[in-house]
Design a protein around this motif. Structure first.
Motif, PDB file in Angstrom:
ATOM      1  N   ALA A   1       0.545  13.907   3.407  1.00 49.97           N
ATOM      2  CA  ALA A   1       2.220  14.534   2.304  1.00 49.97           C
ATOM      3  C   ALA A   1       1.440  14.681   0.732  1.00 49.97           C
ATOM      4  N   ILE A   2       0.318  14.912   0.473  1.00 53.35           N
ATOM      5  CA  ILE A   2      -0.500  14.252  -0.919  1.00 53.35           C
ATOM      6  C   ILE A   2      -0.518  15.991  -0.369  1.00 53.35           C
ATOM      7  N   PRO A   3      -0.964  17.137  -1.326  1.00 49.89           N
ATOM      8  CA  PRO A   3      -1.785  18.282  -1.234  1.00 49.89           C
ATOM      9  C   PRO A   3      -3.625  17.768  -1.110  1.00 49.89           C
ATOM     10  N   GLY A   4      -4.092  18.702  -0.441  1.00 47.38           N
ATOM     11  CA  GLY A   4      -6.286  17.995  -1.114  1.00 47.38           C
ATOM     12  C   GLY A   4      -6.190  16.907  -0.874  1.00 47.38           C
ATOM     13  N   THR A   5      -5.834  15.991   0.030  1.00 41.72           N
ATOM     14  CA  THR A   5      -6.598  14.868   0.211  1.00 41.72           C
ATOM     15  C   THR A   5      -6.989  15.195   1.779  1.00 41.72           C
TER      16      THR A   5
ATOM     17  N   VAL B   1       0.820  -1.232   0.294  1.00 41.08           N
ATOM     18  CA  VAL B   1       0.464  -0.010   0.202  1.00 41.08           C
ATOM     19  C   VAL B   1       0.479   1.516   0.100  1.00 41.08           C
ATOM     20  N   PHE B   2       1.931   1.218   0.986  1.00 35.68           N
ATOM     21  CA  PHE B   2       2.675   2.882   0.625  1.00 35.68           C
ATOM     22  C   PHE B   2       3.125   3.013  -0.445  1.00 35.68           C
ATOM     23  N   ALA B   3       4.336   2.037  -0.695  1.00 33.42           N
ATOM     24  CA  ALA B   3       4.407   1.336  -2.150  1.00 33.42           C
ATOM     25  C   ALA B   3       3.787   2.516  -3.514  1.00 33.42           C
ATOM     26  N   ALA B   4       2.679   1.680  -3.316  1.00 29.25           N
ATOM     27  CA  ALA B   4       1.284   2.859  -4.019  1.00 29.25           C
ATOM     28  C   ALA B   4       1.197   3.623  -3.652  1.00 29.25           C
ATOM     29  N   ILE B   5       1.255   3.917  -2.491  1.00 30.01           N
ATOM     30  CA  ILE B   5       1.020   5.592  -2.555  1.00 30.01           C
ATOM     31  C   ILE B   5       2.409   5.869  -3.438  1.00 30.01           C
ATOM     32  N   SER B   6       3.404   6.306  -2.617  1.00 27.26           N
ATOM     33  CA  SER B   6       4.570   6.535  -3.232  1.00 27.26           C
ATOM     34  C   SER B   6       4.475   6.713  -5.016  1.00 27.26           C
ATOM     35  N   LEU B   7       4.302   5.506  -5.514  1.00 25.59           N
ATOM     36  CA  LEU B   7       4.518   5.679  -7.087  1.00 25.59           C
ATOM     37  C   LEU B   7       2.719   6.342  -7.272  1.00 25.59           C
ATOM     38  N   GLU B   8       1.755   6.852  -6.999  1.00 27.94           N
ATOM     39  CA  GLU B   8       0.755   7.586  -7.326  1.00 27.94           C
ATOM     40  C   GLU B   8      -0.525   6.507  -8.242  1.00 27.94           C
ATOM     41  N   TRP B   9      -0.394   5.215  -7.652  1.00 28.14           N
ATOM     42  CA  TRP B   9      -1.331   3.634  -8.425  1.00 28.14           C
ATOM     43  C   TRP B   9      -2.013   3.886  -7.463  1.00 28.14           C
ATOM     44  N   TYR B  10      -3.197   4.863  -7.153  1.00 23.97           N
ATOM     45  CA  TYR B  10      -3.923   4.413  -6.302  1.00 23.97           C
ATOM     46  C   TYR B  10      -5.086   3.891  -6.362  1.00 23.97           C
ATOM     47  N   GLY B  11      -5.484   3.855  -7.977  1.00 25.74           N
ATOM     48  CA  GLY B  11      -6.045   2.548  -7.167  1.00 25.74           C
ATOM     49  C   GLY B  11      -6.209   1.138  -6.965  1.00 25.74           C
ATOM     50  N   TRP B  12      -4.633   0.353  -7.368  1.00 26.49           N
ATOM     51  CA  TRP B  12      -3.913  -0.153  -6.655  1.00 26.49           C
ATOM     52  C   TRP B  12      -3.713  -0.320  -4.902  1.00 26.49           C
ATOM     53  N   ALA B  13      -3.217   0.927  -4.700  1.00 30.43           N
ATOM     54  CA  ALA B  13      -3.631   1.582  -2.900  1.00 30.43           C
ATOM     55  C   ALA B  13      -4.909   1.219  -2.886  1.00 30.43           C
TER      56      ALA B  13
ATOM     57  N   THR C   1     -15.999  14.122  -1.870  1.00 29.73           N
ATOM     58  CA  THR C   1     -15.368  14.438  -1.788  1.00 29.73           C
ATOM     59  C   THR C   1     -15.402  14.686   0.116  1.00 29.73           C
ATOM     60  N   ILE C   2     -17.088  15.691  -0.232  1.00 32.67           N
ATOM     61  CA  ILE C   2     -17.376  15.484   1.143  1.00 32.67           C
ATOM     62  C   ILE C   2     -17.710  13.969   2.128  1.00 32.67           C
ATOM     63  N   LEU C   3     -18.192  13.528   1.457  1.00 37.68           N
ATOM     64  CA  LEU C   3     -18.237  11.682   1.975  1.00 37.68           C
ATOM     65  C   LEU C   3     -17.057  11.903   3.325  1.00 37.68           C
ATOM     66  N   ARG C   4     -16.162  11.884   2.317  1.00 41.20           N
ATOM     67  CA  ARG C   4     -14.313  11.417   2.339  1.00 41.20           C
ATOM     68  C   ARG C   4     -13.969  12.428   3.661  1.00 41.20           C
TER      69      ARG C   4
ATOM     70  N   LEU D   1      -8.132   7.824  -0.926  1.00 41.57           N
ATOM     71  CA  LEU D   1      -7.826   6.497  -1.794  1.00 41.57           C
ATOM     72  C   LEU D   1      -8.827   6.681  -3.045  1.00 41.57           C
ATOM     73  N   LEU D   2      -9.336   6.555  -2.867  1.00 42.76           N
ATOM     74  CA  LEU D   2     -10.932   6.802  -3.762  1.00 42.76           C
ATOM     75  C   LEU D   2     -11.016   7.532  -4.218  1.00 42.76           C
ATOM     76  N   VAL D   3     -11.326   8.997  -4.171  1.00 45.98           N
ATOM     77  CA  VAL D   3     -10.656  10.088  -4.041  1.00 45.98           C
ATOM     78  C   VAL D   3      -9.573  10.866  -5.483  1.00 45.98           C
ATOM     79  N   LEU D   4      -9.221  10.167  -4.750  1.00 49.16           N
ATOM     80  CA  LEU D   4      -7.448  10.176  -5.887  1.00 49.16           C
ATOM     81  C   LEU D   4      -7.495   9.639  -6.632  1.00 49.16           C
ATOM     82  N   TRP D   5      -7.983   8.159  -6.965  1.00 49.59           N
ATOM     83  CA  TRP D   5      -8.291   7.303  -7.631  1.00 49.59           C
ATOM     84  C   TRP D   5      -8.961   8.279  -8.710  1.00 49.59           C
ATOM     85  N   HIS D   6     -10.138   8.467  -8.474  1.00 52.97           N
ATOM     86  CA  HIS D   6     -10.799   9.434  -9.328  1.00 52.97           C
ATOM     87  C   HIS D   6     -10.369  10.008  -9.912  1.00 52.97           C
ATOM     88  N   GLY D   7      -9.837  10.901  -9.483  1.00 55.94           N
ATOM     89  CA  GLY D   7      -8.815  12.030 -10.353  1.00 55.94           C
ATOM     90  C   GLY D   7     -10.091  13.639  -9.877  1.00 55.94           C
TER      91      GLY D   7
END
Length: 206
Positions: free
Chosen positions: A100-104, A39-51, A169-172, A156-162
């Motif tokens: 560390a990711i803006p807008g989360t 999970v940590f590796a996927a977030i670092s690589l911005e593979w949010y769907g995998w994460a 976003t409100i639910l998040r 992670l779902l919001v980041l994956w969606h783009g």
């Protein structure tokens, strides 16, 4: 006596019982540590769907190890320590990476509150269970874990969606703030409940 009839201390010895650590629930718990690294590796690589998928799999395995521990009667003292510890590693680690990711919607003070609470309660659990006192999960603690998992999954779902819909976003944000509130509340409840045991231990050491 013929040599072939001499009993061998090695061959005739009864088999040693297998260790109890590698049972079904503990194996699931350890595998969750591997999922945490992925999970940590996927977030670092911005593979949010995998994460997202890996984090959900880790959350499901958390539910399954407790179920199998009860079903198979394979609850062990080490498993009771390891299970919540690995839960804290994956959840706290995920929040640290996401902050560390803006807008989360995850802020540093939130992560600080979560990590401090988890370390404090884990230390308290180790102390009390080391003295033979039960320190099981309370309802507030279980709700805290549930909302933390829902919060991380939503981020992670919001980041994956783009470009997520506003409702997502409100639910998040609602899930994240609820998770933080439950984290603080459950930590205070655990400390309050453990107060008599801690005072008794302090008096014993005097």
């Amino acid at each position: 006596m013929p040599a072939e009839n001499i009993p061998s201390p090695v061959l005739d010895a009864p088999p040693r019982p297998a260790g109890t650590f590698w049972n079904v629930p503990n194996s699931l718990t350890v595998s969750r540590m591997g999922l945490a690294v992925l999970v940590f590796a996927a977030i670092s690589l911005e593979w949010y769907g995998w994460a997202f998928g890996l984090f959900v799999a880790a959350a499901v395995s958390d539910a399954l190890d407790g179920y199998f521990a009860r079903l198979l009667d394979q609850d062990t003292p080490l498993g009771r320590q390891l299970d919540p510890l690995i839960d804290k590693v994956i959840v706290s680690g995920a929040y640290i990476y996401l902050a560390a990711i803006p807008g989360t919607g995850v802020y540093p003070w939130m992560v600080t509150a979560i990590v401090v609470r988890e370390l404090l309660i884990q230390g308290l659990r180790s102390l009390l269970e080391g003295q033979g006192q039960a320190f099981g999960a309370k309802t507030a603690g279980k709700l805290k874990t549930l909302f933390q998992c829902l919060s991380v999954s939503a981020v992670l779902l919001v980041l994956w969606h783009g470009s997520p819909p506003q409702g997502l976003t409100i639910l998040r944000d609602a899930l994240t703030w609820t998770a933080v509130a439950l984290t603080i509340y459950s930590g205070a409840a655990y400390l309050w409940g453990a107060g008599p045991a801690l005072r008794s231990e302090a008096a014993r050491r005097r």
